[in-house]
Design an enzyme around this catalytic site. Structure first.
Site, PDB file in Angstrom:
ATOM      1  N   LYS A 169       0.730  -1.387  -0.010  1.00  0.00           N
ATOM      2  CA  LYS A 169       0.043  -0.020  -0.023  1.00  0.00           C
ATOM      3  C   LYS A 169       0.940   1.040   0.156  1.00  0.00           C
ATOM      4  O   LYS A 169       1.859   1.342   0.982  1.00  0.00           O
ATOM      5  CB  LYS A 169      -0.771  -0.133   1.293  1.00  0.00           C
ATOM      6  CG  LYS A 169      -2.023   1.214   1.328  1.00  0.00           C
ATOM      7  CD  LYS A 169      -2.569   0.895   2.572  1.00  0.00           C
ATOM      8  CE  LYS A 169      -3.466   2.118   2.868  1.00  0.00           C
ATOM      9  NZ  LYS A 169      -4.687   1.767   4.206  1.00  0.00           N
ATOM     10  N   LYS A 222      -2.319  -1.471  -3.961  1.00  0.00           N
ATOM     11  CA  LYS A 222      -3.206  -0.169  -3.779  1.00  0.00           C
ATOM     12  C   LYS A 222      -2.376   1.050  -3.844  1.00  0.00           C
ATOM     13  O   LYS A 222      -1.256   0.943  -3.235  1.00  0.00           O
ATOM     14  CB  LYS A 222      -3.820  -0.258  -2.590  1.00  0.00           C
ATOM     15  CG  LYS A 222      -4.952   0.602  -2.199  1.00  0.00           C
ATOM     16  CD  LYS A 222      -5.362   0.610  -0.757  1.00  0.00           C
ATOM     17  CE  LYS A 222      -6.361   1.888  -0.607  1.00  0.00           C
ATOM     18  NZ  LYS A 222      -6.742   2.024   0.664  1.00  0.00           N
TER      19      LYS A 222
HETATM   20 ZN   LIG Z   1      -6.170   2.962   8.414  1.00  0.00          ZN
END
Ligand SMILES: [Zn+2]
Length: 299
Positions: A169, A222
């Site tokens: 992420k 992501k």
């Molecule tokens: Zn969070």
């Protein structure tokens, strides 16, 4: 495809997001019918985010058995039992300071405390499994997060509850519209101390590798579109990979489409096909329902 669904404990009817036209926060009572409509369009999975009525420094609503997500899961399972329910496991929507865990004094001022936060994530995950979630999706990027959650689920007998880890992420500027949607902006600092710098490919792969070793069932990259090279690399680790086409990606396509500058359907379908080409096994997108409709038209 999977659709991110926001459940708002404070809402009486579906509420629009100003930063994401076409997307809504649903009241708890509206979650079952919303997911049933989605299932009828051919979407078999939802990713749940909760907006609690009450926030505090410890995020105590996040593991409340009667909390917004726990209640939402039960309602979806009662209304549309065939739909796979994935729950976001984090605390930033439940803390009044907006950070993804427990905050304390660190070497450079107030910062996220890894170990106390891990205990919190395990507690949240178990409460979601108890409510009936099929997969829990820890999104906080804490060290040791997947191992602690796997252990806690197994200890409570939830061997079949899977883990989709937000393993790679990035600290991206594309999450802005989501923060408005989920009410999870932060009061101080940012998340750059525990998310990956966009230019750091090696760390991005290593983070996913660690989560795979800790017992994740599905890895995730992501955001999506800017990071498809990492999807291809991480797919080689041997686990299924999910790609999250985030709020900023949705907002960019939507805004251009609303101005008549691009063809919305063609751009969305191209973005999804390219995620597939890169190796995505699961695509989480705010366009899930529309894309399913467009695919249907073509058949
Ligand atoms: Zn969070």
């Amino acid at each position: 495809m999977s659709w991110p669904l926001f459940i708002d404990e404070t809402a009486d009817c579906p509420t629009r997001f100003s930063t994401m036209p076409g997307q809504f926060r649903y009241p708890t009572s509206g979650t079952g019918p919303a997911v049933l409509r989605l299932q009828e369009k051919g979407i078999g999975a939802v990713l749940l985010f909760g907006i609690p009525a009450r926030k505090d420094p410890e995020a105590s609503e996040s593991y409340n058995p009667e909390g917004v997500i726990q209640e939402g899961v039960r309602r979806i399972k009662a209304t549309a039992p065939g739909v796979l329910v994935i729950t976001d496991v984090c605390s930033c929507e439940y803390t009044d300071h907006g950070h993804c865990g427990i905050i304390g004094e660190g070497p450079c001022g107030m910062d996220l405390q890894n170990d106390p936060s891990l205990e919190l994530m395990a507690r949240i995950a178990v409460s979601h499994a108890q409510a009936g979630a099929d997969f829990v999706a820890p999104s906080c990027m804490l060290d040791g997060m997947v191992a602690v959650i796997r252990q806690a689920l197994d200890d409570e007998g939830f061997h079949d509850t899977g883990i989709i880890s937000y393993s790679t992420k990035f600290a991206s500027a594309l999450y802005g519209p989501f923060r408005e949607a989920a009410g999870s902006g932060y009061q101080f600092g940012d998340r750059s101390t525990y998310q990956i710098h966009p230019g750091n490919a090696r760390e991005a792969i290593r983070e996913s590798e660690i989560d795979a070793l800790e017992g994740a069932d599905i890895l995730m990259v992501k955001p999506g579109g800017f990071y498809l090279d990492l999807v291809a690399s991480i797919r080689e680790l041997g686990l299924p990979v999910a790609v999250y086409q985030v709020s900023g990606e949705y907002a960019m396509i939507k805004a251009a489409a609303m101005n008549g500058w691009i063809d919305e359907k063609n751009v969305v379908m191209e973005s999804l096909i390219c995620a597939k080409r890169a190796g995505a096994d699961l695509i989480i997108t705010y366009y899930a329902a529309e894309a399913a409709g467009w695919l249907d038209e073509e058949q």
